[in-house]
Write a protein that holds these residues in place. Structure first.
Motif, PDB file in Angstrom:
ATOM      1  N   TYR A  50      -9.233 -12.913   7.911  1.00 46.01           N
ATOM      2  CA  TYR A  50      -9.552 -13.626   6.474  1.00 46.01           C
ATOM      3  C   TYR A  50     -10.038 -12.287   5.641  1.00 46.01           C
ATOM      4  O   TYR A  50     -10.773 -11.407   5.513  1.00 46.01           O
ATOM      5  N   LEU A  60      -6.539 -24.412  -4.193  1.00 46.99           N
ATOM      6  CA  LEU A  60      -7.592 -25.102  -3.585  1.00 46.99           C
ATOM      7  C   LEU A  60      -7.330 -26.536  -3.842  1.00 46.99           C
ATOM      8  O   LEU A  60      -7.657 -27.188  -2.853  1.00 46.99           O
ATOM      9  N   VAL A  63      -4.418 -27.532  -2.250  1.00 48.57           N
ATOM     10  CA  VAL A  63      -4.590 -28.263  -0.940  1.00 48.57           C
ATOM     11  C   VAL A  63      -5.470 -29.634  -0.728  1.00 48.57           C
ATOM     12  O   VAL A  63      -5.501 -30.235   0.727  1.00 48.57           O
ATOM     13  N   TRP A 166      -4.582 -28.690   6.526  1.00 47.71           N
ATOM     14  CA  TRP A 166      -3.690 -27.671   7.203  1.00 47.71           C
ATOM     15  C   TRP A 166      -2.558 -26.835   6.802  1.00 47.71           C
ATOM     16  O   TRP A 166      -2.132 -25.810   6.318  1.00 47.71           O
ATOM     17  N   ALA A 169      -1.879 -25.788   3.276  1.00 52.46           N
ATOM     18  CA  ALA A 169      -2.253 -24.605   3.202  1.00 52.46           C
ATOM     19  C   ALA A 169      -1.601 -23.410   4.155  1.00 52.46           C
ATOM     20  O   ALA A 169      -1.069 -22.244   2.574  1.00 52.46           O
ATOM     21  N   LEU A 174      -2.353 -19.957   2.697  1.00 51.71           N
ATOM     22  CA  LEU A 174      -3.084 -19.932   2.985  1.00 51.71           C
ATOM     23  C   LEU A 174      -3.482 -19.819   4.758  1.00 51.71           C
ATOM     24  O   LEU A 174      -2.979 -20.518   5.327  1.00 51.71           O
ATOM     25  N   LEU A 176      -6.080 -21.605   7.387  1.00 47.38           N
ATOM     26  CA  LEU A 176      -6.890 -22.536   7.550  1.00 47.38           C
ATOM     27  C   LEU A 176      -7.429 -21.318   9.150  1.00 47.38           C
ATOM     28  O   LEU A 176      -6.768 -22.104   9.974  1.00 47.38           O
ATOM     29  N   LEU A 203     -14.118 -26.071   7.589  1.00 45.14           N
ATOM     30  CA  LEU A 203     -12.461 -25.249   8.101  1.00 45.14           C
ATOM     31  C   LEU A 203     -12.561 -23.790   6.827  1.00 45.14           C
ATOM     32  O   LEU A 203     -13.804 -23.983   6.232  1.00 45.14           O
ATOM     33  N   LEU A 205     -11.539 -21.410   5.445  1.00 42.30           N
ATOM     34  CA  LEU A 205      -9.722 -21.126   3.839  1.00 42.30           C
ATOM     35  C   LEU A 205      -9.914 -19.741   3.068  1.00 42.30           C
ATOM     36  O   LEU A 205     -11.216 -19.488   2.583  1.00 42.30           O
TER      37      LEU A 205
END
Length: 567
Positions: A50, A60, A63, A166, A169, A174, A176, A203, A205
């Protein structure tokens, strides 16, 4: 004929049956939207690296809103999304995961161990956001529509929420990653979860620092996606040519550990093998772990068996509940023996949710019930493994008949070679017992054929709830490299089923005793185990396992403390 326009509802579904019949596919999205959906699903990846850039709060929230739109049984919405951004919490979670990663690696074959340790698992520390999906299970299953028959549907609902998160995202760019390398109790303790609330892992993220073209475990040679045709079955589970069960990579102690365990007694001031079978058992325990347990727990599993109504036992079925109650109170023969051996006691009354059959005319349980009981046993086994030796005991009027039927099918032995007296049977009762076992085994073989090689199908057809639970506990303790001390025929059959599921479990087993039950010696031979005691015990309840555990713990202490030679 006069007609009137159809009233259009102001709320709800505005369509009519005629309109739906005229165009049954009219509810579909346009081709571009459908293609985009399948593109997102196909591009979902388990991200492990990440960037440090923050995730905008509105993104966020969007999601997480996708997770909140997931289906839930009985519209129960059991999910709770715990959002973690503080570095100290992420660091503590990462430490828990690192410990479990190393622990799990030690349970695998050398090749799989190396591959697991090579995997990049720094996402907990790197990702700017952690989300723990917790399942609030405090509502009784019977009080939630759809959970009375499938109690775990709340967990399944939370898994659906994770999938929604998921995909949302991924659609937003994003990454995950789903990390389950935790002891559930440890993660729950870190987050202060109350009893009845369970986690489904962590998770990770954030914005990905990788863009994997294919699933990571496929790229690293761990596994590959099975062909679609291999996972589609028509109408029912096939009788022949059935799908292969998922592989297990559990490994027993490697050569170095086995030799090191043996070498630990080589410089004792005693002749080689001075303690006979005990020495061999001590070597086995030391091969599992160089720091063997100093205590342990007797796990007594009790269950009721409808087969008792067929006249195969000299005692009424109510005795099972009496023994269980005495064990809970600490005054049964098994509990008292365990206490004086320095062991704790855990008593569980195992029950199949869908009920049980009498073996002769009907399956003992459903496969679903077996799997649920095995899982329950695994959870127990993991917990008890932290306390030392796991010693198995049982109580259940009629369960020697059940164990005899299982032994006959498992070892392919004739019925006369597996049916013993049980507790207090006479000749007439023995004849009834042989007849019941013969009918039960014949019925199971006719119904399932080669599928009886599957230990859980065999348990469903011929087993008992306590045997399924003990098999699960054996699996879990072996995965933790904690020795499992067996008692009589019933516990040995449970262990044999666990070994059928994962052969490396055998390396964690110790035969506490061999009883007078006809099939017991054959089952121990099948397991490759030599018993510590031959006392003609008939008590059950884990008495033999407790006595043997006391011997084992004494022998371990002697191995550590006895005089040594200078060379």
């Amino acid at each position: 004929m006069t007609t009137w326009p159809r009233p259009q509802p102001l709320i709800g579904d505005p369509t009519s049956a005629a309109a739906r019949a005229a165009a049954p596919d009219a509810w579909a999205f346009d081709d571009e939207t459908v293609t985009a959906l399948h593109t997102v699903m196909g591009a979902r990846r388990d991200v492990r690296r990440y960037r440090p850039d923050p995730v905008p709060p509105d993104l966020l929230r969007r999601v997480l809103a996708a997770g909140h739109q997931a289906p839930s049984v009985g519209h129960s919405q059991p999910w709770r999304f715990i959002v973690i951004t503080r570095q100290e919490t992420r660091d503590r979670a990462a430490l828990l995961a690192d410990r479990e990663r190393l622990r799990q690696a030690e349970q695998l074959t050398p090749d799989r161990r190396a591959r697991l340790l090579d995997l990049q698992l720094e996402g907990i520390r790197e990702a700017p956001v952690g989300v723990v999906v917790a399942c609030d299970r405090r509502a009784p299953a019977a009080g939630v529509l759809g959970r009375a028959t499938f109690p775990d549907t709340d967990l399944w609902s939370c898994a659906c929420a994770i999938q929604n998160i998921w995909l949302a995202a991924r659609a937003s760019g994003l990454g995950l990653g789903w990390v389950t390398l935790f002891e559930p109790a440890d993660l729950a303790g870190l987050l202060g979860l109350p009893d009845g609330v369970e986690t489904l892992g962590w998770l990770c993220l954030g914005w990905p620092d990788e863009r994997p073209p294919a699933p990571g475990l496929e790229r690293r040679g761990w596994s590959r996606r099975m062909p679609l045709d291999d996972v589609i079955l028509a109408e029912r589970w096939p009788d022949e040519g059935e799908p292969a069960q998922p592989p297990s990579y559990l490994a027993g102690p490697d050569q170095g550990a086995v030799v090191a365990g043996r070498d630990s007694g080589d410089d004792l001031l005693a002749v080689p093998g001075a303690l006979g079978v005990l020495d061999a058992c001590v070597n086995r325990l030391l091969a599992l772990s160089p720091e063997p347990p100093s205590g342990g727990t007797l796990l007594l599993a009790a269950a009721d068996h409808p087969v008792a109504a067929l006249g195969v036992s000299a005692y009424p079925a109510s005795v099972t509940a009496d023994v269980f109650d005495a064990t809970v109170r600490g005054v049964s023969l098994g509990a008292v023996t365990a206490r004086h051996a320095g062991l704790g006691t855990e008593a569980v009354y195992a029950r199949a949710g869908g009920g049980t059959g009498d073996l002769a005319a009907a399956d003992a349980m459903s496969v679903e019930d077996v799997r649920a009981l095995v899982t329950e046993g695994e959870e127990l086994g993991y917990r008890l493994a932290d306390r030392g030796l796991v010693c198995l005991g049982e109580a259940g009027i009629g369960n020697t008949t059940v164990a005899a039927a299982l032994a006959s099918a498992l070892l392919d032995l004739p019925v006369p070679e597996v049916v013993g007296l049980g507790a207090g049977a006479d000749t007439a009762m023995m004849d009834r017992k042989r007849d019941v076992v013969a009918r039960a085994v014949a019925r199971a073989r006719a119904a399932y054929g080669p599928r009886l090689d599957d230990p859980w199908i065999l348990l469903a057809s011929l087993g008992g709830p306590e045997i399924a639970l003990l098999a699960g506990a054996t699996l879990a303790a072996a995965r933790r490299r904690v020795p499992v001390v067996l008692d009589g025929l019933v516990t040995s059959v449970a262990a044999a089923l666990a070994v059928r599921a994962e052969p490396a479990v055998q390396s964690a087993l110790v035969a506490g005793q061999v009883s007078n039950e006809q099939a017991h010696a054959a089952v121990l031979t099948h397991l490759g185990l030599e018993p510590l005691l031959r006392l003609r015990l008939r008590s059950g309840e884990g008495v033999g396992a407790s006595l043997s555990a006391q011997l084992l713990l004494t022998a371990l202490h002697a191995r550590r403390s006895a005089a040594r030679t200078s060379e």
